[in-house]
Design a protein around this motif. Structure first.
Motif, PDB file in Angstrom:
ATOM      1  N   LEU A   1       0.820  -1.131   0.112  1.00 37.76           N
ATOM      2  CA  LEU A   1      -0.226  -0.058   0.064  1.00 37.76           C
ATOM      3  C   LEU A   1       0.808   1.225   0.070  1.00 37.76           C
ATOM      4  N   ALA A   2       0.563   2.110  -0.864  1.00 39.84           N
ATOM      5  CA  ALA A   2       1.168   3.510  -0.924  1.00 39.84           C
ATOM      6  C   ALA A   2       0.993   4.188   0.434  1.00 39.84           C
ATOM      7  N   ALA A   3      -0.271   4.138   0.940  1.00 37.50           N
ATOM      8  CA  ALA A   3      -0.712   4.834   2.374  1.00 37.50           C
ATOM      9  C   ALA A   3      -1.832   4.274   2.711  1.00 37.50           C
ATOM     10  N   LEU A   4      -2.289   4.175   3.819  1.00 39.22           N
ATOM     11  CA  LEU A   4      -3.418   3.723   4.513  1.00 39.22           C
ATOM     12  C   LEU A   4      -4.767   4.578   4.067  1.00 39.22           C
ATOM     13  N   PRO A   5      -5.891   3.845   3.695  1.00 41.55           N
ATOM     14  CA  PRO A   5      -7.155   4.664   3.343  1.00 41.55           C
ATOM     15  C   PRO A   5      -7.540   5.590   4.479  1.00 41.55           C
ATOM     16  N   ASP A   6      -8.035   6.659   4.159  1.00 38.04           N
ATOM     17  CA  ASP A   6      -8.649   7.532   5.191  1.00 38.04           C
ATOM     18  C   ASP A   6      -9.638   6.894   6.210  1.00 38.04           C
ATOM     19  N   GLU A   7     -10.521   5.930   5.653  1.00 33.88           N
ATOM     20  CA  GLU A   7     -11.253   5.111   6.666  1.00 33.88           C
ATOM     21  C   GLU A   7     -10.644   4.490   7.723  1.00 33.88           C
ATOM     22  N   PHE A   8      -9.072   4.483   7.593  1.00 37.48           N
ATOM     23  CA  PHE A   8      -8.519   3.446   8.676  1.00 37.48           C
ATOM     24  C   PHE A   8      -7.981   4.533   9.786  1.00 37.48           C
ATOM     25  N   SER A   9      -8.174   6.012   9.595  1.00 37.45           N
ATOM     26  CA  SER A   9      -7.660   6.727  10.290  1.00 37.45           C
ATOM     27  C   SER A   9      -7.624   6.820  11.865  1.00 37.45           C
ATOM     28  N   SER A  10      -8.794   6.273  12.242  1.00 39.52           N
ATOM     29  CA  SER A  10      -9.196   6.099  13.825  1.00 39.52           C
ATOM     30  C   SER A  10      -8.515   4.719  14.107  1.00 39.52           C
ATOM     31  N   TYR A  11      -8.187   3.936  13.521  1.00 44.32           N
ATOM     32  CA  TYR A  11      -7.510   2.505  14.068  1.00 44.32           C
ATOM     33  C   TYR A  11      -6.127   2.908  14.438  1.00 44.32           C
ATOM     34  N   PRO A  12      -5.711   1.834  15.606  1.00 46.12           N
ATOM     35  CA  PRO A  12      -4.279   2.052  15.937  1.00 46.12           C
ATOM     36  C   PRO A  12      -3.564   1.126  14.835  1.00 46.12           C
TER      37      PRO A  12
ATOM     38  N   GLU B   1     -13.518  -6.663  13.582  1.00 47.58           N
ATOM     39  CA  GLU B   1     -13.833  -5.435  12.930  1.00 47.58           C
ATOM     40  C   GLU B   1     -12.832  -5.130  11.989  1.00 47.58           C
ATOM     41  N   LEU B   2     -11.506  -5.008  12.323  1.00 47.17           N
ATOM     42  CA  LEU B   2     -10.439  -4.827  11.489  1.00 47.17           C
ATOM     43  C   LEU B   2     -10.521  -5.631  10.179  1.00 47.17           C
ATOM     44  N   PHE B   3     -10.419  -6.947  10.364  1.00 53.51           N
ATOM     45  CA  PHE B   3     -10.654  -8.017   9.205  1.00 53.51           C
ATOM     46  C   PHE B   3     -11.688  -7.823   7.950  1.00 53.51           C
ATOM     47  N   ARG B   4     -12.926  -7.237   8.841  1.00 51.51           N
ATOM     48  CA  ARG B   4     -14.113  -7.251   7.874  1.00 51.51           C
ATOM     49  C   ARG B   4     -13.934  -5.813   7.132  1.00 51.51           C
ATOM     50  N   ARG B   5     -13.224  -4.809   7.918  1.00 49.86           N
ATOM     51  CA  ARG B   5     -13.085  -3.540   6.957  1.00 49.86           C
ATOM     52  C   ARG B   5     -12.133  -3.722   5.810  1.00 49.86           C
ATOM     53  N   LEU B   6     -11.040  -4.358   6.385  1.00 54.49           N
ATOM     54  CA  LEU B   6      -9.814  -4.660   5.221  1.00 54.49           C
ATOM     55  C   LEU B   6     -10.425  -5.539   4.092  1.00 54.49           C
ATOM     56  N   GLN B   7     -11.391  -6.260   4.333  1.00 59.97           N
ATOM     57  CA  GLN B   7     -11.835  -7.080   3.158  1.00 59.97           C
ATOM     58  C   GLN B   7     -12.670  -6.356   2.358  1.00 59.97           C
ATOM     59  N   GLN B   8     -13.483  -5.331   3.044  1.00 59.94           N
ATOM     60  CA  GLN B   8     -14.492  -4.393   2.341  1.00 59.94           C
ATOM     61  C   GLN B   8     -13.658  -3.366   1.193  1.00 59.94           C
ATOM     62  N   HIS B   9     -12.396  -3.016   1.759  1.00 65.06           N
ATOM     63  CA  HIS B   9     -11.494  -2.295   1.077  1.00 65.06           C
ATOM     64  C   HIS B   9     -10.480  -3.022  -0.110  1.00 65.06           C
ATOM     65  N   GLY B  10     -10.887  -4.371  -0.105  1.00 64.67           N
ATOM     66  CA  GLY B  10      -9.958  -5.279  -1.059  1.00 64.67           C
ATOM     67  C   GLY B  10      -8.390  -5.259  -0.603  1.00 64.67           C
ATOM     68  N   ILE B  11      -8.312  -5.061   0.752  1.00 67.96           N
ATOM     69  CA  ILE B  11      -6.649  -5.253   1.041  1.00 67.96           C
ATOM     70  C   ILE B  11      -6.481  -6.547   1.714  1.00 67.96           C
ATOM     71  N   ASP B  12      -5.973  -7.627   0.797  1.00 66.14           N
ATOM     72  CA  ASP B  12      -5.436  -9.022   1.319  1.00 66.14           C
ATOM     73  C   ASP B  12      -3.990  -9.177   2.055  1.00 66.14           C
ATOM     74  N   TYR B  13      -4.117  -9.942   3.022  1.00 63.10           N
ATOM     75  CA  TYR B  13      -2.674 -10.387   3.479  1.00 63.10           C
ATOM     76  C   TYR B  13      -2.393 -11.792   2.927  1.00 63.10           C
ATOM     77  N   LYS B  14      -1.087 -12.141   3.290  1.00 60.50           N
ATOM     78  CA  LYS B  14      -0.710 -13.446   2.757  1.00 60.50           C
ATOM     79  C   LYS B  14       0.018 -14.257   4.098  1.00 60.50           C
ATOM     80  N   ASP B  15       0.058 -13.556   5.132  1.00 56.13           N
ATOM     81  CA  ASP B  15       0.764 -14.145   6.289  1.00 56.13           C
ATOM     82  C   ASP B  15       0.403 -13.222   7.501  1.00 56.13           C
TER      83      ASP B  15
END
Length: 315
Positions: free
Chosen positions: A238-249, A274-288
């Motif tokens: 990711l070049a930067a975190l989406p603004d929607e995640f600004s309130s997350y630690p 909740e974090l996993f749900r939001r990441l999925q909504q924004h199409g951010i996948d993880y491999k590990d």
């Protein structure tokens, strides 16, 4: 669980005006390993010395196995074995003579079989006829432990037991301490090695400037104060975190490949889901992914720092 050591309102003020201990309240449970942590000058050795009857408290009282350490000194002291920081013993005596003499000081009858067992457990049997002065520092430390155990105490104090001891010998001594606990001996140790407390202790006390900041079960302490981290290795950087995640630690690594979520035990279940749900909504996948927890050392540093408030912590 019954307390084998009860400390009530103990303070120590030296003639110079230095207050080494300030109103200490502490119960140590029978059969546990209790670690007392604190920086140099915190009051650890002074507290141990008072409990063992070596130093007189300015105020307060101490019971050892139900016996007042002042009024019933001989009985109370017979319940206690002490391994001091300093290696002080007659260098010209043999190992066997040293532990035999220590047992006799407490009026115990001769018990060569018991002393042999102790020396074998401490890997000292082959050195039983050697003079203390000929032993290595680690071996001398073992002799001090053998002396402390010679009269079969129910309570064993270890004041910096592995100071100056190599890693292999330290591990051997940890194993020995666990064995003593399994045989019903209560162990109280002070240590500068945080991993020693993390490895062995059932409960931990933290002392600073003569005041007991807290007494807590090790697991409960790390659960309460040990911040955790969940690290996600991303499929695509990711070049930067989406603004929607600004309130997350959340923190994003410089190369954009790793996302780190900081959380505590209270937010563990709802926050991660909740974090996993939001990441999925924004199409951010993880491999590990992997999680880490703040070490006891980090918790200790946080507790003894001047900026750390202590109100509200368990005693």
């Amino acid at each position: 669980m019954a307390a084998v050591i009860s400390v009530r309102g103990v303070s120590k003020v030296y003639p110079s005006g230095l207050k080494a201990l300030d109103n200490i309240e502490l119960d140590i449970n029978r059969g546990e390993i209790f670690a007392l942590l604190g920086p140099n000058g915190a009051g650890k050795t002074t507290l141990i010395s008072i409990i063992c009857g070596i130093v007189n408290a300015s105020s307060g009282s101490v019971l050892a196995d139900g016996h007042d350490i002042v009024k019933d000194y001989r009985i109370a002291r017979s319940r206690i074995g002490l391994v001091p920081q300093e290696l002080s013993t007659d260098g010209f005596e043999s190992v066997w003579a040293t532990v035999t003499f220590s047992r006799g000081l407490f009026g115990k009858p001769s018990a060569p079989e018991y002393l042999e067992k102790i020396l074998r457990q401490l890997s000292l049997w082959e050195k039983k006829d050697a003079r203390i002065m000929s032993l290595s520092g680690g071996m001398k430390r073992r002799v001090m432990i053998a002396k402390a155990l010679s009269h079969e105490p129910d309570i064993l104090f270890l004041d910096e037991p592995t100071a100056g001891v190599d890693v292999e010998l330290r591990r051997d001594m940890w194993e020995m301490v666990r064995g003593l606990r399994d045989n019903g001996v209560t162990i109280i140790l002070t240590t500068h090695y945080i991993e020693e407390a993390e490895e062995m202790a059932d409960r931990i006390g933290v002392i600073r400037r003569g005041r007991l900041l807290l007494v807590e079960g090790k697991e409960a302490l790390m659960e309460k104060l040990g911040q955790k981290q969940l690290c996600l290795q991303l499929q695509q950087p990711l070049a930067a975190l989406p603004d929607e995640f600004s309130s997350y630690p959340l923190t994003l690594s410089a190369d954009g490949h790793e996302l780190t979520y900081h959380y505590d035990s209270q937010s563990e279940h709802t926050g991660i889901a909740e974090l996993f749900r939001r990441l999925q909504q924004h199409g951010i996948d993880y491999k590990d992914l992997h999680s880490t927890q703040r070490s006891l050392e980090e918790i200790f540093v946080r507790l003894v720092s001047d900026q750390r408030p202590t109100e509200g912590l368990g005693r």
